[in-house]
Design an enzyme around this catalytic site. Structure first.
Site, PDB file in Angstrom:
ATOM      1  N   TYR A 128       0.877  -1.164   0.000  1.00 24.66           N
ATOM      2  CA  TYR A 128       0.000   0.000   0.000  1.00 24.66           C
ATOM      3  C   TYR A 128       0.916   1.216   0.000  1.00 24.66           C
ATOM      4  O   TYR A 128       1.447   1.614   1.025  1.00 24.66           O
ATOM      5  CB  TYR A 128      -0.938  -0.019   1.210  1.00 24.66           C
ATOM      6  N   ASP A 167      -2.106  -1.190  -4.102  1.00 20.42           N
ATOM      7  CA  ASP A 167      -2.461   0.180  -4.452  1.00 20.42           C
ATOM      8  C   ASP A 167      -1.148   0.955  -4.523  1.00 20.42           C
ATOM      9  O   ASP A 167      -0.552   1.279  -3.504  1.00 20.42           O
ATOM     10  CB  ASP A 167      -3.392   0.746  -3.377  1.00 20.42           C
TER      11      ASP A 167
END
Length: 276
Positions: A128, A167
């Site tokens: 992330y 992400d």
């Protein structure tokens, strides 16, 4: 092998809340269950310091009875219930698990951003990536992160092939964002972040979505939930990825988004790859 990745924007809320958004999130989760993936990567779990509660564990065990799961959460001095990642994997798989620290700036190394699974002949790693923030206040630190992260993935790739997901908080090219003209100075589409992603790929990694789908446009992985019509108008960004070591690219059979219905924010990504 089928793998799915999803920035869930709060596993905690998805499992325990009764809000309309949580209900939509659970529908997406049920869709993931139906896909029967071997590995599931989840970002932004937003779990408490102690990890999943007994309530979380009970729901996860009901949803995923054939899976083991591991997690990485934010630690002091990072904020509580911030960021966080989790892997679920079929219980016949027996990976070695690490929680990498990459000498990142600020509190980034203790924000629960990375987990790596090591299998016999390959790695699966999720991330992330830190956001550059409102007003790009964290852009300098983000650039340092990008360099450190690329070095880390490259170090894995020297040992065995890598499958990396998460992400990445960057739309790499203009075709990866609905309105490039109005977002040039927005976090996630600055020249610096895009160049950082280019440098990562140049270290020997393939963006599997582009490898499989070419220069197709209008397909995104994130729609801003603060803009009520962003998904209806498909004003999206492609900021979530499945990357593979270049030598695995020809083994990729599918790299695509899963339908998340009316739910805005991130949608899950599916990767089908011929790998044992």
């Amino acid at each position: 092998m089928r793998l799915i990745s999803w920035n869930i924007d709060s596993l905690n809320a998805t499992l325990t809340s009764d809000s309309a958004r949580a209900v939509m999130s659970r529908e997406v989760m049920n869709n993931i269950v139906e896909q029967d993936p071997e590995v599931i990567a989840i970002q932004e779990t937003k779990l408490p310091r102690t990890g999943p509660t007994k309530k979380h564990e009970g729901i996860l065990n009901d949803l995923f009875p054939d899976y083991e799961y591991v997690w990485c959460i934010s630690e002091e001095p990072a904020r509580k219930s911030y960021a966080g990642t989790m892997f679920l994997y079929k219980n016949h798989l027996k990976p070695s698990i690490t929680y990498p620290k990459i000498d990142a700036p600020d509190t980034m190394d203790v924000e629960g951003r990375m987990i790596t699974l090591e299998f016999g002949d390959f790695y699966v790693s999720q991330v992330y990536t830190p956001n550059a923030g409102s007003g790009l206040v964290r852009l300098e630190e983000r650039q340092q992160w990008d360099e450190k992260y690329a070095e880390y993935l490259s170090s894995l790739d020297e040992k065995k092939p890598v499958i990396a997901t998460g992400d990445f908080n960057v739309a790499h090219k203009e075709i990866d964002i609905a309105h490039p003209d109005r977002n040039h100075l927005s976090a996630g589409f600055t020249d610096e972040e895009r160049e950082g992603f280019t440098q990562l790929l140049n270290k020997g990694f393939t963006d599997t979505f582009r490898y499989v789908n070419g220069d197709v446009t209008g397909q995104y992985s994130w729609w801003n939930q603060r803009a009520k019509t962003s998904k209806v108008n498909n004003s999206g960004w492609r900021i979530d990825y499945w990357l593979v070591s270049d030598r695995l690219a020809d083994k990729v059979k599918k790299s695509d988004m899963l339908d998340s219905g009316e739910r805005q924010d991130h949608t899950p990504l599916v990767l089908d790859i011929d790998i044992d």
